[in-house]
Design a protein around this motif. Structure first.
Motif, short mmCIF file in Angstrom:
data_model
loop_
_atom_site.label_atom_id
_atom_site.label_comp_id
_atom_site.label_asym_id
_atom_site.label_seq_id
_atom_site.Cartn_x
_atom_site.Cartn_y
_atom_site.Cartn_z
N TYR A 82 -21.62 28.84 53.40
CA TYR A 82 -21.72 28.55 54.80
C TYR A 82 -21.88 27.19 55.13
CZ TYR A 82 -22.39 33.62 55.37
OH TYR A 82 -22.12 35.02 55.33
N TYR A 83 -22.40 26.53 54.14
CA TYR A 83 -22.73 24.95 54.03
C TYR A 83 -21.41 23.84 54.03
CZ TYR A 83 -23.41 26.12 49.66
OH TYR A 83 -23.14 26.91 48.11
N CYS A 84 -20.41 24.38 53.25
CA CYS A 84 -19.53 23.43 52.57
C CYS A 84 -18.39 23.26 53.56
CB CYS A 84 -19.34 24.13 51.19
SG CYS A 84 -17.94 23.20 50.51
N GLY A 85 -18.10 22.02 53.53
CA GLY A 85 -16.87 21.49 54.44
C GLY A 85 -15.35 22.02 53.94
N ILE B 246 -14.44 17.07 36.17
CA ILE B 246 -13.41 17.71 36.91
C ILE B 246 -13.94 18.80 37.84
CG2 ILE B 246 -11.28 18.94 36.61
CD1 ILE B 246 -10.79 17.37 34.06
N GLN B 247 -13.86 18.43 39.03
CA GLN B 247 -14.46 19.40 40.21
C GLN B 247 -13.33 19.55 41.30
OE1 GLN B 247 -17.68 17.87 42.96
NE2 GLN B 247 -18.81 19.25 41.49
N GLY B 248 -13.47 20.93 41.69
CA GLY B 248 -12.68 21.21 43.09
C GLY B 248 -12.95 22.70 43.38
N LEU C 67 -22.65 24.18 37.25
CA LEU C 67 -22.68 25.16 37.97
C LEU C 67 -24.00 25.45 38.96
CD1 LEU C 67 -20.92 27.73 39.00
CD2 LEU C 67 -22.03 29.09 37.34
N ARG C 68 -23.95 24.94 40.04
CA ARG C 68 -25.30 25.04 40.77
C ARG C 68 -25.95 26.36 41.27
NH1 ARG C 68 -25.46 20.05 45.12
NH2 ARG C 68 -25.07 18.10 43.64
N ILE C 69 -26.92 26.43 41.16
CA ILE C 69 -27.69 27.74 41.57
C ILE C 69 -27.60 27.63 43.21
CG2 ILE C 69 -29.98 27.02 41.07
CD1 ILE C 69 -28.59 30.69 40.44
N VAL D 145 -29.66 22.24 42.81
CA VAL D 145 -29.80 23.06 44.10
C VAL D 145 -29.55 22.09 45.30
CG1 VAL D 145 -31.54 24.53 43.17
CG2 VAL D 145 -32.25 22.30 43.91
N MET D 146 -29.35 22.52 46.57
CA MET D 146 -29.40 22.00 47.83
C MET D 146 -31.02 21.47 48.23
SD MET D 146 -25.96 22.37 49.67
CE MET D 146 -26.31 24.29 49.56
N ILE D 147 -31.22 20.43 48.81
CA ILE D 147 -32.80 20.11 49.11
C ILE D 147 -32.74 20.05 50.47
CG2 ILE D 147 -34.48 18.38 48.61
CD1 ILE D 147 -32.79 17.83 46.04
N PRO E 43 -29.52 16.25 48.72
CA PRO E 43 -29.86 16.62 50.05
C PRO E 43 -28.94 17.48 50.69
CG PRO E 43 -30.53 14.36 49.84
CD PRO E 43 -29.86 14.82 48.58
N PHE E 44 -29.44 18.47 51.40
CA PHE E 44 -28.26 19.18 52.23
C PHE E 44 -27.67 18.20 53.35
CE2 PHE E 44 -27.92 21.73 56.33
CZ PHE E 44 -26.78 22.22 56.11
N ILE E 45 -26.75 18.04 53.76
CA ILE E 45 -26.22 17.36 54.95
C ILE E 45 -25.17 18.54 55.72
CG2 ILE E 45 -25.00 15.17 55.38
CD1 ILE E 45 -25.64 13.91 52.83
N PRO E 46 -25.54 18.68 57.05
CA PRO E 46 -24.69 19.42 57.61
C PRO E 46 -23.20 18.98 57.78
CG PRO E 46 -26.73 18.87 59.15
CD PRO E 46 -26.68 18.07 57.79
N GLN F 44 -14.28 16.54 51.79
CA GLN F 44 -15.80 16.27 52.51
C GLN F 44 -16.66 17.22 52.54
OE1 GLN F 44 -16.66 13.17 54.26
NE2 GLN F 44 -14.72 12.17 54.43
N LEU F 45 -17.48 17.46 51.50
CA LEU F 45 -18.51 18.85 51.36
C LEU F 45 -19.26 18.75 52.56
CD1 LEU F 45 -18.88 18.84 47.70
CD2 LEU F 45 -17.02 19.81 49.04
N TYR F 46 -19.70 17.36 53.14
CA TYR F 46 -20.47 17.23 54.34
C TYR F 46 -20.29 15.90 54.81
CZ TYR F 46 -21.88 14.37 49.98
OH TYR F 46 -22.15 13.63 49.00
N1 5AD Z 1 -24.51 19.28 51.71
C1 5AD Z 1 -25.01 18.92 50.70
N2 5AD Z 1 -24.39 19.54 49.51
C2 5AD Z 1 -23.34 20.23 49.57
N3 5AD Z 1 -22.56 20.92 48.85
C3 5AD Z 1 -21.71 21.59 49.42
N4 5AD Z 1 -21.89 21.43 50.60
C4 5AD Z 1 -22.98 20.49 51.09
C5 5AD Z 1 -23.64 20.09 52.20
N5 5AD Z 1 -23.23 20.28 53.49
C6 5AD Z 1 -22.87 20.63 47.29
C7 5AD Z 1 -23.01 22.20 46.67
C8 5AD Z 1 -21.89 22.33 45.85
C9 5AD Z 1 -21.66 20.94 45.60
C10 5AD Z 1 -20.12 20.91 44.77
O1 5AD Z 1 -21.85 20.29 46.68
O2 5AD Z 1 -24.32 22.27 46.15
O3 5AD Z 1 -22.44 23.10 44.65
#
Ligand code: 5AD
Ligand code: FES
Length: 360
Positions: A66-69, A104-106, A160-162, A201-203, A232-235, A314-316
């Motif tokens: 739900y968080y990922c771009g 290598i990430q995707g 591999l993030r938890i 993890v995301m913080i 950090p989590f970034i919306p 752009q994941l965030y």
């Molecule tokens: N904010 C921060 N990190 C993110 N990731 C994905 N979306 C976001 C976000 N909105 C991180 C996840 C994933 C990694 C590839 O990017 O933790 O495992």
């Protein structure tokens, strides 16, 4: 805060210490926590920052976090997948730039074709670099056979993030098809296959308590993890979590600080692991990655993806360096790392000392 250094050296940093660190406000007390973490870093892993040139090979993803771009359901972005040749070329650029290792990430897919493609890429990279390029994969949850094939082809580290070690929080971030237990199982499979195993993890997630983060650090320890990548989590605007942190702009500083406190707490608790200073820190402050190194991190992952693709990965929101090419990143990073009195471990793998210690 010397007692934290002593306590860390004797392997006694526990839940209460971590919670105490995470709860500190900016100020002298927190500064001395960062100093203690930095001292532990110097003692156990040194003051050399190691590089992994990251190739973001595709934003086509089978997952719907739900968080990922780049989640499957995100509309309004151009989807791309780099060819085998393009991936090899980009990863070799990190070799030529002296980074020593590539990541290598995707987007995460599972298919015989996906397995074969990366097996072939890994073999080509080993061949072209005379076995010298270190290869880290970040290709999601796969079965043991796939992990083994990629390992046997020459990859030796896997991320591999938890995302969160709290199963309820994990469930609130993912559709039910993505399962906490299978993620933990995958971490075990990676170990069985022989990899240096990284998680993170995301913080600062909505609904995440400091207690959850303290448990995340203990999870890393319990799982005997070799490498940590957390940020950090970034919306992101194209996701269901776009408004999950109201007025995020005004909270950037505290979000960054929480990320730095997690790095320090993890260094104090785990000591000899590799910890990445992630790009998400840099998205919150221009010198976020340097701050990460000073809080205890020792790995940086500069982007080596062709600039034409970066805008689409752009994941965030506000991901930095989308318009600088790899060699511009290299000189910028060199300056930044030297400015804080550290050096860069060019042309070296910079493996996790923890892995060496646990497999000795
Ligand atoms: N904010 C921060 N990190 C993110 N990731 C994905 N979306 C976001 C976000 N909105 C991180 C996840 C994933 C990694 C590839 O990017 O933790 O495992
Ligand atoms: Fe899961 Fe991108 S869709 S991290």
């Amino acid at each position: 805060m010397n007692y934290l250094f002593e306590k860390s050296c004797s392997g006694e940093i526990g839940y209460d210490d971590i919670l105490y660190i995470l709860g500190l406000e900016a100020g002298a007390e927190l500064d001395s926590v960062f100093e203690a973490a930095y001292k532990v870093k110097l003692k156990y892993v040194g003051n050399t920052a190691y590089m992994r040139g990251i190739v973001e090979f595709s934003n086509v993803c089978g997952c719907d976090c739900y968080y990922c771009g780049i989640r499957k359901s995100a509309k309004g972005l151009v989807r791309y997948t780099m060819s085998e040749d393009e991936i090899v070329e980009a990863a070799m650029e990190s070799y030529r730039l002296g980074y020593g290792s590539t990541v290598i990430q995707g987007g995460e897919l599972r298919s015989p074709e996906f397995t074969r493609k990366f097996e072939s890429i890994i073999r080509q990279l080993k061949e072209k670099s005379d076995g010298k390029l270190g290869i880290t994969l970040s290709l999601g949850e796969q079965d043991l056979e796939t992990y083994q094939r990629w390992f046997d082809a020459g990859a030796h580290r896997y991320l591999l993030r938890i995302e969160s070690s709290n199963p309820e929080l994990f469930a609130s971030l993912h559709p039910s098809s993505q399962n906490f237990d299978s993620r933990v199982d995958a971490l075990r499979l990676l170990r069985t296959a022989g990899y240096q195993v990284g998680t993170g993890v995301m913080i600062g997630l909505p609904g995440q308590r400091l207690e959850d983060l303290a448990n995340d650090v203990l999870f890393f320890k319990k799982m005997d993890i070799d490498m940590i990548g957390m940020g950090p989590f970034i919306p992101h605007d194209l996701t269901p979590m776009r408004d999950s942190i109201p007025d995020f702009e005004s909270k950037k500083d505290s979000q960054l600080l929480l990320g730095l406190k997690m790095i320090a707490a993890t260094r104090l608790c785990l000591r000899d692991v590799n910890i990445a200073s992630t790009t998400a820190l840099q998205a919150l402050a221009h010198d976020g990655r340097e701050q990460g190194l000073l809080a205890g991190a020792n790995i940086i992952m500069p982007n080596v993806t062709e600039v034409k693709y970066r805008e689409s990965y752009q994941l965030y929101n506000g991901k930095p360096c989308t318009d600088e090419n790899a060699s511009m990143c290299r000189s910028c990073l060199g300056r930044r790392v030297e400015s804080i009195g550290e050096s860069i471990g060019y042309n070296q793998w910079g493996d996790s000392p923890h892995f060496a210690n646990r497999t000795r």
